[in-house]
Write a protein that holds these residues in place. Structure first.
Motif, short mmCIF file in Angstrom:
data_model
loop_
_atom_site.label_atom_id
_atom_site.label_comp_id
_atom_site.label_asym_id
_atom_site.label_seq_id
_atom_site.Cartn_x
_atom_site.Cartn_y
_atom_site.Cartn_z
N TRP A 43 0.83 -1.22 0.00
CA TRP A 43 0.00 0.00 0.00
C TRP A 43 0.86 1.25 0.00
N TRP A 44 1.88 1.22 -0.87
CA TRP A 44 2.65 2.41 -1.24
C TRP A 44 3.57 2.91 -0.13
N VAL A 45 3.86 2.06 0.85
CA VAL A 45 4.65 2.55 1.98
C VAL A 45 6.13 2.14 1.92
N ASP A 101 0.44 10.17 12.94
CA ASP A 101 0.77 8.75 12.71
C ASP A 101 0.16 8.10 11.48
N SER A 102 -0.50 8.85 10.62
CA SER A 102 -0.96 8.27 9.35
C SER A 102 -1.10 9.38 8.32
N GLY A 103 -1.25 8.99 7.07
CA GLY A 103 -1.43 9.99 6.03
C GLY A 103 -2.68 10.82 6.27
N SER A 104 -3.75 10.14 6.69
CA SER A 104 -5.01 10.85 6.94
C SER A 104 -4.82 11.92 8.03
N THR A 105 -4.12 11.55 9.10
CA THR A 105 -3.96 12.55 10.17
C THR A 105 -3.03 13.67 9.73
N ALA A 106 -2.04 13.35 8.89
CA ALA A 106 -1.15 14.41 8.39
C ALA A 106 -1.97 15.44 7.61
N VAL A 107 -2.96 14.96 6.83
CA VAL A 107 -3.79 15.88 6.04
C VAL A 107 -4.80 16.60 6.94
N GLU A 108 -5.38 15.84 7.86
CA GLU A 108 -6.35 16.44 8.80
C GLU A 108 -5.66 17.60 9.55
N ALA A 134 -9.69 13.58 -6.23
CA ALA A 134 -8.66 13.58 -5.18
C ALA A 134 -8.93 12.49 -4.14
N TYR A 135 -7.87 12.02 -3.52
CA TYR A 135 -7.99 11.16 -2.33
C TYR A 135 -7.00 11.67 -1.29
N HIS A 136 -7.50 11.97 -0.09
CA HIS A 136 -6.61 12.48 0.95
C HIS A 136 -6.71 11.68 2.24
N GLY A 137 -7.51 10.60 2.25
CA GLY A 137 -7.60 9.79 3.45
C GLY A 137 -9.04 9.46 3.78
N ASP A 138 -9.24 8.79 4.91
CA ASP A 138 -10.56 8.26 5.25
C ASP A 138 -11.14 8.81 6.55
N VAL A 192 -3.66 19.74 -2.87
CA VAL A 192 -3.50 18.88 -4.05
C VAL A 192 -2.56 17.71 -3.74
N GLU A 193 -2.76 16.63 -4.48
CA GLU A 193 -1.74 15.59 -4.57
C GLU A 193 -0.86 16.02 -5.74
N PRO A 194 0.39 16.38 -5.51
CA PRO A 194 1.19 16.94 -6.59
C PRO A 194 1.55 15.93 -7.68
N ALA A 226 0.49 20.73 -0.08
CA ALA A 226 0.91 19.62 -0.94
C ALA A 226 0.76 18.33 -0.14
N ASP A 227 -0.15 17.47 -0.57
CA ASP A 227 -0.30 16.17 0.08
C ASP A 227 0.68 15.21 -0.61
N GLU A 228 1.86 15.09 -0.01
CA GLU A 228 2.91 14.22 -0.57
C GLU A 228 2.94 12.88 0.17
N VAL A 229 1.78 12.49 0.70
CA VAL A 229 1.73 11.22 1.46
C VAL A 229 2.14 10.06 0.57
N MET A 230 1.62 10.01 -0.66
CA MET A 230 2.03 8.94 -1.57
C MET A 230 3.30 9.30 -2.34
N THR A 231 3.38 10.56 -2.80
CA THR A 231 4.46 10.93 -3.72
C THR A 231 5.80 11.15 -3.02
N ALA A 255 3.86 10.88 5.04
CA ALA A 255 3.60 9.68 5.85
C ALA A 255 4.28 8.51 5.14
N LYS A 256 3.57 7.44 4.89
CA LYS A 256 4.03 6.26 4.16
C LYS A 256 5.57 6.06 4.14
N GLY A 257 6.27 6.66 3.17
CA GLY A 257 7.71 6.43 3.03
C GLY A 257 8.56 7.16 4.04
C1 LIG Z 1 -2.30 11.19 -1.26
C2 LIG Z 1 -2.76 10.46 -0.03
N1 LIG Z 1 -3.10 11.18 1.04
C3 LIG Z 1 -3.49 10.59 2.18
C4 LIG Z 1 -3.57 9.22 2.28
C5 LIG Z 1 -4.03 8.58 3.57
O1 LIG Z 1 -2.97 7.92 4.16
P1 LIG Z 1 -3.23 6.81 5.30
O2 LIG Z 1 -3.81 5.64 4.60
O3 LIG Z 1 -1.87 6.55 5.87
O4 LIG Z 1 -4.16 7.41 6.28
C6 LIG Z 1 -3.21 8.43 1.19
C7 LIG Z 1 -3.29 6.97 1.26
O5 LIG Z 1 -3.16 6.26 0.31
C8 LIG Z 1 -2.80 9.08 -0.01
O6 LIG Z 1 -2.48 8.38 -1.10
#
Ligand SMILES: Cc1ncc(COP(=O)(O)O)c(C=O)c1O
Length: 414
Positions: A43-45, A101-108, A134-138, A192-194, A226-231, A255-257
């Motif tokens: 899952w891209w980590v 501690d997660s991508g979602s919280t980094a964006v939140e 866009a996808y920024h988390g759940d 944005v997801e860049p 810039a949501d660089e969670v994946m990139t 997050a992730k990497g």
């Molecule tokens: C661009 C982006 N932002 C946020 C998230 C959310 O990250 P997490 O699943 O660690 O909460 C993801 C997860 O794939 C993502 O791709």
């Protein structure tokens, strides 16, 4: 005995028992019954490979010293070292690091920082602008910024409205920029997801339009997130995707990497102005966000080891080589009519399989996933979009295995 576990993004009525994974090494996972080539980096980590020795070593060393400590009012060496290291490598302009501690919280956290910034400055700017697909988390905030659809329809009553820009697909950039121009003057932030939208379908757009969006924000004082969670950490060919567009975000989500994918860790980096807007003897201006495991010392130690690997190993060369390997394999599919929209950005390759019923709920995604697993490869297509996002240590022959099973799938499904 059946498992009591409820798995993420899993329809248990349609899926069988989850494979029991017992180990990981490099680009491979070991399940109870077979080896699986991890072509989506779990899952891209995972960036450098599973259980990179230096990350494992750093984790072991840290756990012997300090496992966990409250981070409100306390700090510790790995958090300090990592924060300095991140500021050093991040696009210029950011000066502070907020851990979670997660991508979602980094964006939140990023969204809350943006709103706190404007509130503390006495301005009523609270609208968020985000991209189509866009996808920024759940979490509720990040779902609000993300595209609406089957994934969040049930939670719609909880979600807040955002301004949605058309996706800047090649040829449609003007449309995106004009829409942004109309709404940017009194918005709080654009997120944005860049360069590439991940869960939205591995959709790419140009560095020029990323640059232009950031410029428009700058002109109107609107914060650029810039949501660089994946990139982040090399996926797009540079350490951060923003590096390719020469943009300096006000807020960067990582997050992730960040820990090489080894442990849950996230960071939201922001400018001095955003920090200063919260800096006051008036307690009501405090940035009110925390989670119990903020800046966990073991995860931060893994993050420090990740930065050391970037400093001392030829990671950039590995990334360039992986990009080239992906390109060579994609080129071989160019004249294969069963695929369309072949695309690559850095180490990420994606293609759409031409199937009669491509919709996400049509079942093609899980069918393809099961097909790949049965052949020893971990791929998890987004509907009919197959993407390959392996750890940087994958060898040419291993990548061939991935493309072999993709061709086999085309033979069966397309
Ligand atoms: C661009 C982006 N932002 C946020 C998230 C959310 O990250 P997490 O699943 O660690 O909460 C993801 C997860 O794939 C993502 O791709």
């Amino acid at each position: 005995m059946s498992s009591p576990i409820w798995h993420p993004f899993t329809q248990h009525a349609l899926s069988g028992d989850a494979p029991l994974v017992l180990g990981g090494e490099g680009a491979w996972l070991q399940t109870e019954n077979c080896r699986l080539l991890d072509a989506i980096s779990s899952w891209w980590v995972i960036t450098h490979g599973h259980r990179h020795p230096r990350i494992v070593e750093a984790i072991k060393k840290q756990i012997d010293a300090l496992d966990q400590v409250i981070f409100a009012g306390f700090t510790h060496p790995p958090a300090e070292e990592l924060a300095h290291g991140l500021i050093e490598i991040a696009p210029k302009g950011v000066a502070h690091v907020f851990y979670s501690d997660s991508g979602s919280t980094a964006v939140e956290v990023a969204l809350k920082m943006a709103l706190g910034f404007w509130k503390n400055r006495g301005k009523s700017r609270s609208r968020i602008i985000a991209l189509e697909h866009a996808y920024h988390g759940d979490t509720v905030g990040t779902m609000s910024a993300g595209a609406r659809g089957v994934f969040n329809a049930a939670y719609e009553p909880l979600l807040f409205d955002v301004v949605r820009l058309p996706f800047p697909a090649p040829g449609r950039e003007r449309e995106t920029l004009e829409a942004l121009e109309a709404d940017v003057p009194d918005a709080a932030a654009l997120i944005v997801e860049p360069l590439i939208l991940g869960a939205g379908g591995m959709l790419t757009y140009s560095p020029d339009v990323l640059h232009a969006m950031a410029q428009l924000c700058r002109r109107h004082g609107t914060l650029f997130i810039a949501d660089e969670v994946m990139t982040g950490f090399g996926r797009t060919g540079t350490v951060f995707a923003c590096n390719q567009a020469d943009v300096t975000p006000d807020i960067i989500c990582l997050a992730k990497g960040l820990s090489g994918g080894s442990l849950p860790l996230a960071a939201t980096l922001c400018t001095g102005e955003i920090f200063d807007a919260h800096y006051s003897t008036d307690r009501s201006r405090t940035f009110f966000h925390s989670s119990s495991f903020t800046a966990n010392p073991v995860a931060c130690a893994a993050g420090c080891a990740n930065l050391e690997i970037w400093k001392t190993e030829p990671v950039r060369e590995r990334i360039a080589a992986l990009g080239q390997l992906q390109e060579e394999r994609l080129v071989r599919l160019h004249n294969d009519g069963r695929f369309e929209n072949l695309r690559r950005l850095g180490t990420i390759a994606a293609m759409d399989l031409k199937v009669p019923d491509p919709g996400y709920l049509a079942g093609i995604g899980p069918e393809l996933t099961a097909f790949f697993h049965a052949r020893g490869v971990l791929l998890r297509p987004l509907g009919n979009t197959i993407y390959v996002m392996p750890p940087y240590c994958i060898a040419a022959a291993e990548l061939d295995l991935v493309y072999d099973v993709i061709l086999q799938a085309a033979g069966k499904f397309a």
